[in-house]
Design a protein around this motif. Structure first.
Motif, PDB file in Angstrom:
ATOM      1  N   THR A  52       0.835  -1.206   0.000  1.00 12.71           N
ATOM      2  CA  THR A  52       0.000   0.000   0.000  1.00 12.71           C
ATOM      3  C   THR A  52       0.869   1.254   0.000  1.00 12.71           C
ATOM      4  OG1 THR A  52      -1.769  -1.175   1.169  1.00 12.71           O
ATOM      5  CG2 THR A  52      -1.834   1.228   1.229  1.00 12.71           C
ATOM      6  N   ALA A  53       1.941   1.230   0.802  1.00 13.26           N
ATOM      7  CA  ALA A  53       2.853   2.381   0.824  1.00 13.26           C
ATOM      8  C   ALA A  53       3.481   2.607  -0.541  1.00 13.26           C
ATOM      9  CB  ALA A  53       3.938   2.154   1.881  1.00 13.26           C
ATOM     10  N   LYS A  54       3.837   1.538  -1.232  1.00 10.95           N
ATOM     11  CA  LYS A  54       4.431   1.658  -2.570  1.00 10.95           C
ATOM     12  C   LYS A  54       3.404   2.188  -3.573  1.00 10.95           C
ATOM     13  CE  LYS A  54       7.504   1.109  -5.843  1.00 10.95           C
ATOM     14  NZ  LYS A  54       8.724   1.965  -5.900  1.00 10.95           N
ATOM     15  N   ILE A  55       2.182   1.688  -3.491  1.00  8.08           N
ATOM     16  CA  ILE A  55       1.124   2.134  -4.399  1.00  8.08           C
ATOM     17  C   ILE A  55       0.888   3.634  -4.248  1.00  8.08           C
ATOM     18  CG2 ILE A  55      -1.359   1.967  -4.844  1.00  8.08           C
ATOM     19  CD1 ILE A  55      -1.048  -1.059  -4.049  1.00  8.08           C
ATOM     20  N   LEU A  56       0.937   4.128  -3.004  1.00  8.39           N
ATOM     21  CA  LEU A  56       0.708   5.547  -2.746  1.00  8.39           C
ATOM     22  C   LEU A  56       1.940   6.399  -3.023  1.00  8.39           C
ATOM     23  CD1 LEU A  56      -1.357   5.267   0.559  1.00  8.39           C
ATOM     24  CD2 LEU A  56      -2.216   5.874  -1.709  1.00  8.39           C
ATOM     25  N   ASN A  57       3.107   5.763  -3.066  1.00 10.92           N
ATOM     26  CA  ASN A  57       4.369   6.466  -3.293  1.00 10.92           C
ATOM     27  C   ASN A  57       5.192   5.712  -4.320  1.00 10.92           C
ATOM     28  OD1 ASN A  57       4.469   8.489  -0.757  1.00 10.92           O
ATOM     29  ND2 ASN A  57       3.684   6.504  -0.083  1.00 10.92           N
ATOM     30  N   PRO A  58       4.745   5.671  -5.567  1.00  6.32           N
ATOM     31  CA  PRO A  58       5.426   4.838  -6.567  1.00  6.32           C
ATOM     32  C   PRO A  58       6.878   5.235  -6.816  1.00  6.32           C
ATOM     33  CG  PRO A  58       3.804   6.289  -7.601  1.00  6.32           C
ATOM     34  CD  PRO A  58       3.563   6.359  -6.130  1.00  6.32           C
ATOM     35  N   GLY A  59       7.236   6.476  -6.504  1.00  3.07           N
ATOM     36  CA  GLY A  59       8.614   6.905  -6.715  1.00  3.07           C
ATOM     37  C   GLY A  59       9.543   6.570  -5.570  1.00  3.07           C
ATOM     38  N   ALA A  60       8.992   6.122  -4.439  1.00  2.00           N
ATOM     39  CA  ALA A  60       9.809   5.796  -3.267  1.00  2.00           C
ATOM     40  C   ALA A  60      10.256   4.338  -3.307  1.00  2.00           C
ATOM     41  CB  ALA A  60       9.028   6.066  -1.984  1.00  2.00           C
ATOM     42  N   LYS A  61      11.344   4.076  -2.658  1.00  2.00           N
ATOM     43  CA  LYS A  61      11.810   2.704  -2.452  1.00  2.00           C
ATOM     44  C   LYS A  61      11.194   2.208  -1.147  1.00  2.00           C
ATOM     45  CE  LYS A  61      16.070  -0.050  -2.151  1.00  2.00           C
ATOM     46  NZ  LYS A  61      17.562   0.033  -2.199  1.00  2.00           N
ATOM     47  N   VAL A  62      10.409   1.152  -1.221  1.00  2.00           N
ATOM     48  CA  VAL A  62       9.727   0.631  -0.040  1.00  2.00           C
ATOM     49  C   VAL A  62      10.306  -0.742   0.299  1.00  2.00           C
ATOM     50  CG1 VAL A  62       7.519  -0.030   0.982  1.00  2.00           C
ATOM     51  CG2 VAL A  62       7.618   1.891  -0.616  1.00  2.00           C
ATOM     52  N   ILE A  63      10.696  -0.908   1.548  1.00  2.00           N
ATOM     53  CA  ILE A  63      11.345  -2.137   1.977  1.00  2.00           C
ATOM     54  C   ILE A  63      10.570  -2.757   3.131  1.00  2.00           C
ATOM     55  CG2 ILE A  63      13.466  -3.181   2.874  1.00  2.00           C
ATOM     56  CD1 ILE A  63      14.992  -0.811   1.680  1.00  2.00           C
ATOM     57  N   LEU A  64      10.256  -4.036   2.998  1.00  2.00           N
ATOM     58  CA  LEU A  64       9.665  -4.834   4.070  1.00  2.00           C
ATOM     59  C   LEU A  64      10.804  -5.605   4.738  1.00  2.00           C
ATOM     60  CD1 LEU A  64       6.908  -5.852   5.308  1.00  2.00           C
ATOM     61  CD2 LEU A  64       7.085  -7.764   3.697  1.00  2.00           C
ATOM     62  N   PRO A  65      11.015  -5.433   6.042  1.00  2.00           N
ATOM     63  CA  PRO A  65      12.182  -6.042   6.678  1.00  2.00           C
ATOM     64  C   PRO A  65      12.287  -7.550   6.542  1.00  2.00           C
ATOM     65  CG  PRO A  65      11.292  -4.331   8.088  1.00  2.00           C
ATOM     66  CD  PRO A  65      10.322  -4.505   6.954  1.00  2.00           C
ATOM     67  N   ASP A  66      11.154  -8.264   6.541  1.00  2.00           N
ATOM     68  CA  ASP A  66      11.180  -9.721   6.411  1.00  2.00           C
ATOM     69  C   ASP A  66      10.190 -10.142   5.337  1.00  2.00           C
ATOM     70  OD1 ASP A  66      10.487 -12.614   6.942  1.00  2.00           O
ATOM     71  OD2 ASP A  66      11.982 -12.339   8.522  1.00  2.00           O
ATOM     72  N   SER A  67      10.667 -10.878   4.346  1.00  2.00           N
ATOM     73  CA  SER A  67       9.821 -11.259   3.204  1.00  2.00           C
ATOM     74  C   SER A  67       8.696 -12.194   3.599  1.00  2.00           C
ATOM     75  CB  SER A  67      10.678 -11.927   2.120  1.00  2.00           C
ATOM     76  OG  SER A  67      11.276 -13.119   2.609  1.00  2.00           O
ATOM     77  N   GLY A  68       8.793 -12.829   4.758  1.00  2.00           N
ATOM     78  CA  GLY A  68       7.747 -13.751   5.194  1.00  2.00           C
ATOM     79  C   GLY A  68       6.589 -13.098   5.904  1.00  2.00           C
ATOM     80  N   ILE A 276      13.034  -7.123   1.779  1.00  2.00           N
ATOM     81  CA  ILE A 276      12.600  -7.284   0.389  1.00  2.00           C
ATOM     82  C   ILE A 276      12.035  -5.961  -0.106  1.00  2.00           C
ATOM     83  CG2 ILE A 276      10.377  -8.217   1.205  1.00  2.00           C
ATOM     84  CD1 ILE A 276      10.165  -9.704  -1.458  1.00  2.00           C
ATOM     85  N   GLU A 277      12.508  -5.528  -1.259  1.00  2.00           N
ATOM     86  CA  GLU A 277      11.992  -4.297  -1.842  1.00  2.00           C
ATOM     87  C   GLU A 277      10.693  -4.593  -2.582  1.00  2.00           C
ATOM     88  OE1 GLU A 277      13.148  -0.697  -4.949  1.00  2.00           O
ATOM     89  OE2 GLU A 277      14.664  -2.200  -4.416  1.00  2.00           O
ATOM     90  N   ILE A 278       9.712  -3.716  -2.393  1.00  2.00           N
ATOM     91  CA  ILE A 278       8.428  -3.856  -3.084  1.00  2.00           C
ATOM     92  C   ILE A 278       8.594  -3.241  -4.483  1.00  2.00           C
ATOM     93  CG2 ILE A 278       5.932  -3.489  -2.958  1.00  2.00           C
ATOM     94  CD1 ILE A 278       7.083  -5.130  -0.636  1.00  2.00           C
ATOM     95  N   ASP A 279       9.199  -4.015  -5.359  1.00  2.00           N
ATOM     96  CA  ASP A 279       9.506  -3.523  -6.706  1.00  2.00           C
ATOM     97  C   ASP A 279       8.886  -4.396  -7.797  1.00  2.00           C
ATOM     98  OD1 ASP A 279      11.024  -5.794  -6.432  1.00  2.00           O
ATOM     99  OD2 ASP A 279      12.943  -4.835  -6.912  1.00  2.00           O
ATOM    100  N   TYR A 280       7.936  -5.227  -7.404  1.00  2.00           N
ATOM    101  CA  TYR A 280       7.375  -6.209  -8.325  1.00  2.00           C
ATOM    102  C   TYR A 280       5.969  -5.838  -8.812  1.00  2.00           C
ATOM    103  CZ  TYR A 280       5.505  -7.497  -3.753  1.00  2.00           C
ATOM    104  OH  TYR A 280       4.930  -7.450  -2.499  1.00  2.00           O
ATOM    105  N   LEU A 281       5.433  -4.727  -8.335  1.00  2.00           N
ATOM    106  CA  LEU A 281       4.096  -4.295  -8.758  1.00  2.00           C
ATOM    107  C   LEU A 281       4.206  -3.504 -10.055  1.00  2.00           C
ATOM    108  CD1 LEU A 281       2.722  -3.035  -5.303  1.00  2.00           C
ATOM    109  CD2 LEU A 281       2.505  -5.311  -6.301  1.00  2.00           C
TER     110      LEU A 281
END
Length: 305
Positions: A52-68, A276-281
């Motif tokens: 959701t953070a990435k969707i609202l900020n497509p220009g930002a790099k969004v990282i989830l600390p644990d992929s699980g 994990i970077e949210i870069d797959y959307l």
């Protein structure tokens, strides 16, 4: 120099919350993510929140600390089946809880959170429209019961909240001789919610605790993930606040996915060395998912500010 912002949900460990620039519930963090102007967002929560953070900020790099760090409401929802279900209700407005994947959001007309779901759906019904609700069956069942709706419901549950049950609560209540109260998150099963003195979002329950002015020796049971009890005890150390039991003798109900946000994992993500970077959307998917989210955020700004 890149602006790095760390967000943490109330359900993360207290030490993780202390590392964050902003702590909040889903609605608060969504609004903050949109407005903070960060170059890098480290989201100590679960995957759908980081998406959701990435969707609202497509220009930002969004990282989830644990992929699980996922959510049972996501894993229990087959998006192909959801699409078919929506097509079976062509005359309905599809309202989806924010605890859903980007693909799920893209199939929605509106996104809601536990804080604004009552008001948002009421406004849709006030326009003479009908609603289908996904993915949380317990939340939808409570709305149908509380307001007399007849919404068709998707059938997924939060594996944490779904463990609360009336029998365990009855036993806990019977063991308390002084005044007792129950506050509950609407992801809990309907029999628990019917017994509650207050039903509301994580922030709503915290505010209820902050303003509690009844019997000083009362026992307050809280039916939600145990992380918020830290914030409640910080706000009101004078109160006897306990997590509601999930079965006799057990007052321990943590979200295993939220607790994957460890100090080491968050620190690595802040340094850009882990997570994990949210870069797959895809841009198309983000555009489709952003529309119902923006509707919800605009509604919340008008309604609550």
């Amino acid at each position: 120099m890149a602006k790095v912002v760390t967000l943490a949900h109330y359900y993360t460990h207290p030490e993780i919350q202390q590392m964050a620039d902003k702590v909040g519930d889903s609605l608060e963090l969504s609004l903050y993510a949109k407005e903070c102007g960060a170059d890098v967002i480290v989201f100590a929560g679960v995957r759908f929140m980081a998406e959701t953070a990435k969707i609202l900020n497509p220009g930002a790099k969004v990282i989830l600390p644990d992929s699980g760090s996922t959510c049972s409401l996501v894993t229990q929802t087959d998006v192909v089946a959801l699409k078919k279900w929506r097509e079976e209700h062509p005359d309905y407005v599809h309202v989806s809880y924010i605890n859903s994947s980007a693909e799920h959001k893209a199939l929605s007309d509106w996104i809601c959170t536990s804080r604004n779901v009552d008001d948002l759906i009421a406004s849709i019904y006030a326009e003479g429209k009908k609603v289908i609700f996904s993915p949380d069956r317990n939340m939808g069942a409570y709305l149908n019961f509380q307001y007399g709706y007849d919404m068709p419901l998707w059938s997924a549950v939060c594996e944490v909240h779904d463990k609360f049950n009336q029998a365990a609560l009855d036993e806990a209540f019977a063991a308390v001789s002084t005044a007792k109260y129950l506050i509950a998150h609407p992801e809990s099963p309907l029999p628990v919610l019917q017994q509650a003195d207050y039903v509301g979002s994580t922030s709503g329950m915290l505010n209820w605790i902050k303003t509690f002015d009844k019997e000083p020796d009362a026992t307050i049971f809280v039916a939600t993930e145990d992380g918020i009890l830290y914030n409640m005890h910080q706000a009101r150390p004078d109160l006897n606040i306990q997590q509601a039991p999930i079965y006799a003798g057990c007052q321990c109900n943590s979200c295993p996915y939220m607790k994957m946000n460890t100090i080491a994992a968050v620190e690595r993500a802040q340094r850009g060395e882990g997570g994990i970077e949210i870069d797959y959307l895809t841009p198309e998917l983000m555009d489709a998912a952003r529309l119902p989210i923006e509707r919800m955020l605009d509604f919340s700004k008008r309604y609550y500010q």
